[in-house]
Design a protein around this motif. Structure first.
Motif, PDB file in Angstrom:
ATOM      1  N   MET A  32       0.834  -1.194   0.000  1.00  0.00           N
ATOM      2  CA  MET A  32       0.000   0.000   0.000  1.00  0.00           C
ATOM      3  C   MET A  32       0.870   1.245   0.000  1.00  0.00           C
ATOM      4  O   MET A  32       2.009   1.213   0.492  1.00  0.00           O
ATOM      5  CB  MET A  32      -0.960   0.001   1.200  1.00  0.00           C
ATOM      6  CG  MET A  32      -1.954  -1.165   1.156  1.00  0.00           C
ATOM      7  SD  MET A  32      -3.206  -1.132   2.440  1.00  0.00           S
ATOM      8  CE  MET A  32      -4.289   0.170   1.829  1.00  0.00           C
ATOM      9  N   TYR A  33       0.324   2.327  -0.551  1.00  0.00           N
ATOM     10  CA  TYR A  33       1.112   3.540  -0.805  1.00  0.00           C
ATOM     11  C   TYR A  33       0.282   4.789  -0.500  1.00  0.00           C
ATOM     12  O   TYR A  33      -0.928   4.798  -0.696  1.00  0.00           O
ATOM     13  CB  TYR A  33       1.523   3.613  -2.285  1.00  0.00           C
ATOM     14  CG  TYR A  33       2.108   2.339  -2.845  1.00  0.00           C
ATOM     15  CD1 TYR A  33       1.272   1.307  -3.288  1.00  0.00           C
ATOM     16  CD2 TYR A  33       3.482   2.156  -2.927  1.00  0.00           C
ATOM     17  CE1 TYR A  33       1.801   0.135  -3.793  1.00  0.00           C
ATOM     18  CE2 TYR A  33       4.014   0.981  -3.435  1.00  0.00           C
ATOM     19  CZ  TYR A  33       3.167  -0.022  -3.861  1.00  0.00           C
ATOM     20  OH  TYR A  33       3.695  -1.177  -4.364  1.00  0.00           O
ATOM     21  N   TRP A  34       0.975   5.841  -0.095  1.00  0.00           N
ATOM     22  CA  TRP A  34       0.362   7.162   0.006  1.00  0.00           C
ATOM     23  C   TRP A  34       1.135   8.126  -0.886  1.00  0.00           C
ATOM     24  O   TRP A  34       2.366   8.218  -0.803  1.00  0.00           O
ATOM     25  CB  TRP A  34       0.392   7.693   1.440  1.00  0.00           C
ATOM     26  CG  TRP A  34      -0.745   7.219   2.281  1.00  0.00           C
ATOM     27  CD1 TRP A  34      -0.708   6.307   3.295  1.00  0.00           C
ATOM     28  CD2 TRP A  34      -2.108   7.655   2.204  1.00  0.00           C
ATOM     29  NE1 TRP A  34      -1.950   6.127   3.838  1.00  0.00           N
ATOM     30  CE2 TRP A  34      -2.839   6.953   3.183  1.00  0.00           C
ATOM     31  CE3 TRP A  34      -2.788   8.566   1.390  1.00  0.00           C
ATOM     32  CZ2 TRP A  34      -4.189   7.126   3.390  1.00  0.00           C
ATOM     33  CZ3 TRP A  34      -4.138   8.749   1.585  1.00  0.00           C
ATOM     34  CH2 TRP A  34      -4.825   8.035   2.583  1.00  0.00           C
ATOM     35  N   TYR A  35       0.385   8.833  -1.736  1.00  0.00           N
ATOM     36  CA  TYR A  35       0.948   9.846  -2.625  1.00  0.00           C
ATOM     37  C   TYR A  35       0.277  11.190  -2.342  1.00  0.00           C
ATOM     38  O   TYR A  35      -0.837  11.259  -1.851  1.00  0.00           O
ATOM     39  CB  TYR A  35       0.670   9.513  -4.094  1.00  0.00           C
ATOM     40  CG  TYR A  35       1.313   8.277  -4.634  1.00  0.00           C
ATOM     41  CD1 TYR A  35       0.681   7.036  -4.557  1.00  0.00           C
ATOM     42  CD2 TYR A  35       2.553   8.340  -5.275  1.00  0.00           C
ATOM     43  CE1 TYR A  35       1.267   5.896  -5.083  1.00  0.00           C
ATOM     44  CE2 TYR A  35       3.148   7.206  -5.812  1.00  0.00           C
ATOM     45  CZ  TYR A  35       2.499   6.003  -5.708  1.00  0.00           C
ATOM     46  OH  TYR A  35       3.082   4.877  -6.235  1.00  0.00           O
ATOM     47  N   ARG A  36       0.970  12.219  -2.747  1.00  0.00           N
ATOM     48  CA  ARG A  36       0.329  13.520  -2.826  1.00  0.00           C
ATOM     49  C   ARG A  36       0.478  14.062  -4.249  1.00  0.00           C
ATOM     50  O   ARG A  36       1.482  13.799  -4.926  1.00  0.00           O
ATOM     51  CB  ARG A  36       0.895  14.510  -1.803  1.00  0.00           C
ATOM     52  CG  ARG A  36       2.358  14.819  -1.898  1.00  0.00           C
ATOM     53  CD  ARG A  36       2.785  15.858  -0.856  1.00  0.00           C
ATOM     54  NE  ARG A  36       2.280  17.199  -1.163  1.00  0.00           N
ATOM     55  CZ  ARG A  36       2.407  18.251  -0.373  1.00  0.00           C
ATOM     56  NH1 ARG A  36       3.020  18.135   0.805  1.00  0.00           N
ATOM     57  NH2 ARG A  36       1.925  19.424  -0.717  1.00  0.00           N
ATOM     58  N   GLN A  37      -0.561  14.766  -4.686  1.00  0.00           N
ATOM     59  CA  GLN A  37      -0.515  15.347  -6.024  1.00  0.00           C
ATOM     60  C   GLN A  37      -0.681  16.845  -5.902  1.00  0.00           C
ATOM     61  O   GLN A  37      -1.677  17.329  -5.355  1.00  0.00           O
ATOM     62  CB  GLN A  37      -1.620  14.789  -6.933  1.00  0.00           C
ATOM     63  CG  GLN A  37      -1.492  15.309  -8.351  1.00  0.00           C
ATOM     64  CD  GLN A  37      -2.713  15.088  -9.205  1.00  0.00           C
ATOM     65  OE1 GLN A  37      -3.774  14.717  -8.717  1.00  0.00           O
ATOM     66  NE2 GLN A  37      -2.575  15.307 -10.496  1.00  0.00           N
ATOM     67  N   ASP A  38       0.280  17.551  -6.421  1.00  0.00           N
ATOM     68  CA  ASP A  38       0.248  19.011  -6.439  1.00  0.00           C
ATOM     69  C   ASP A  38       0.354  19.480  -7.881  1.00  0.00           C
ATOM     70  O   ASP A  38       0.952  18.802  -8.709  1.00  0.00           O
ATOM     71  CB  ASP A  38       1.406  19.570  -5.609  1.00  0.00           C
ATOM     72  CG  ASP A  38       1.363  19.076  -4.178  1.00  0.00           C
ATOM     73  OD1 ASP A  38       2.227  18.265  -3.790  1.00  0.00           O
ATOM     74  OD2 ASP A  38       0.433  19.480  -3.460  1.00  0.00           O
ATOM     75  N   PRO A  39      -0.211  20.639  -8.188  1.00  0.00           N
ATOM     76  CA  PRO A  39      -0.200  21.131  -9.579  1.00  0.00           C
ATOM     77  C   PRO A  39       1.209  21.154 -10.148  1.00  0.00           C
ATOM     78  O   PRO A  39       2.130  21.718  -9.560  1.00  0.00           O
ATOM     79  CB  PRO A  39      -0.780  22.544  -9.435  1.00  0.00           C
ATOM     80  CG  PRO A  39      -1.636  22.476  -8.221  1.00  0.00           C
ATOM     81  CD  PRO A  39      -0.928  21.543  -7.280  1.00  0.00           C
ATOM     82  N   GLY A  40       1.360  20.525 -11.322  1.00  0.00           N
ATOM     83  CA  GLY A  40       2.648  20.538 -12.006  1.00  0.00           C
ATOM     84  C   GLY A  40       3.704  19.638 -11.407  1.00  0.00           C
ATOM     85  O   GLY A  40       4.834  19.606 -11.883  1.00  0.00           O
ATOM     86  N   MET A  41       3.347  18.896 -10.353  1.00  0.00           N
ATOM     87  CA  MET A  41       4.345  18.065  -9.660  1.00  0.00           C
ATOM     88  C   MET A  41       4.102  16.576  -9.820  1.00  0.00           C
ATOM     89  O   MET A  41       4.894  15.755  -9.357  1.00  0.00           O
ATOM     90  CB  MET A  41       4.380  18.418  -8.165  1.00  0.00           C
ATOM     91  CG  MET A  41       4.783  19.844  -7.888  1.00  0.00           C
ATOM     92  SD  MET A  41       6.445  20.199  -8.493  1.00  0.00           S
ATOM     93  CE  MET A  41       7.421  19.169  -7.406  1.00  0.00           C
TER      94      MET A  41
END
Lengths: 117, 116
Positions: A32-41
């Motif tokens: 299992m994984y945790w990601y974050r998504q930010d604009p342009g990243m």
């Protein structure tokens, strides 16, 4: 099967508050994984787990903690939220990344949108 | 340091034409590559993948090409449809076991817009 679910869907915090994001999967996945998504990243890995009771740091682990007490759940904690943690958080799971086929298809949840004021 | 790069943040294509999305990588240990598609307010969903032992994989309108010597892969969508409008992420994984086991390395994504 519900697949990967995330709770809550939205949250607004004040700087310094704490919270826990819950991820649950019903596919009997090992990883299992945790990601974050930010604009342009793109998607940046925060922490991940290769099995119940184990966790490891990803590329952006600072300010976060995780726990995997049960195989089906993966919790992401923010002890003292900061505005820089405003983001969309995605949880994912996968079954057999150690297999002979050398692939890793991860299944993602719908995301949690977190705003830190 | 970005190991998987998608240098085009956006691509606009007319319906019926071909869409070509590009991805470059720097780590020669990567041996499996995936494309994910993401609609707004949803999680990414797996689209197609390719192993490093192949140079092409096809699934309906979607074809992925891999050029190992150039460390480059591309996703072709033919014909493009308005419903294909989404963000497309390229990802790579490593075969070696150990601390990186199971990790995917993502590019920053390309926003594809297919107009009628």
């Amino acid at each position: 099967n519900a697949g990967v679910t995330q709770t809550p869907k939205f949250r607004v915090l004040k700087t310094g508050q704490s919270m826990t994001l819950l991820c649950a999967q019903d596919m009997n996945h090992e990883y299992m994984y945790w990601y974050r998504q930010d604009p342009g990243m793109g998607l940046r890995l925060i922490h991940y787990s290769v099995g119940e009771g184990t966790t490891a740091k990803g590329e952006v682990p600072d300010g976060y903690n995780v726990s995997r007490l049960k195989k089906q759940n993966f919790l992401l904690g923010l002890e003292s939220a900061a505005p820089s943690q405003t983001s969309v958080y995605f949880c994912a799971s996968s079954y057999d990344p150690a297999g002979l086929l050398n692939y890793n298809e991860q299944f993602f949840g719908p995301g949690t949108r977190l705003t830190v004021l | 340091d970005q190991q998987v790069k998608q240098n085009s943040p956006s691509l606009s294509v007319q319906e019926g034409r071909i869409s070509i999305l590009n991805c470059d990588y720097t780590n020669s240990m990567f041996d499996y590559f995936l494309w994910y598609k993401k609609y707004p307010a949803e999680g990414p969903t797996f689209l197609i993948s390719i192993s490093s032992i192949k140079d092409k994989n096809e699934d309906g309108r979607f074809t992925v090409f891999l050029n190992k010597s150039a460390k480059h892969l591309s996703l072709h969508i033919v014909p493009s449809q308005p419903g294909d409008s989404a963000v497309y992420f390229c990802a790579a994984s490593r075969a070696d076991r150990g601390s990186t086991l199971g990790r995917l390395y993502f590019g920053r994504g390309t926003q594809l817009t297919v107009w009628p």
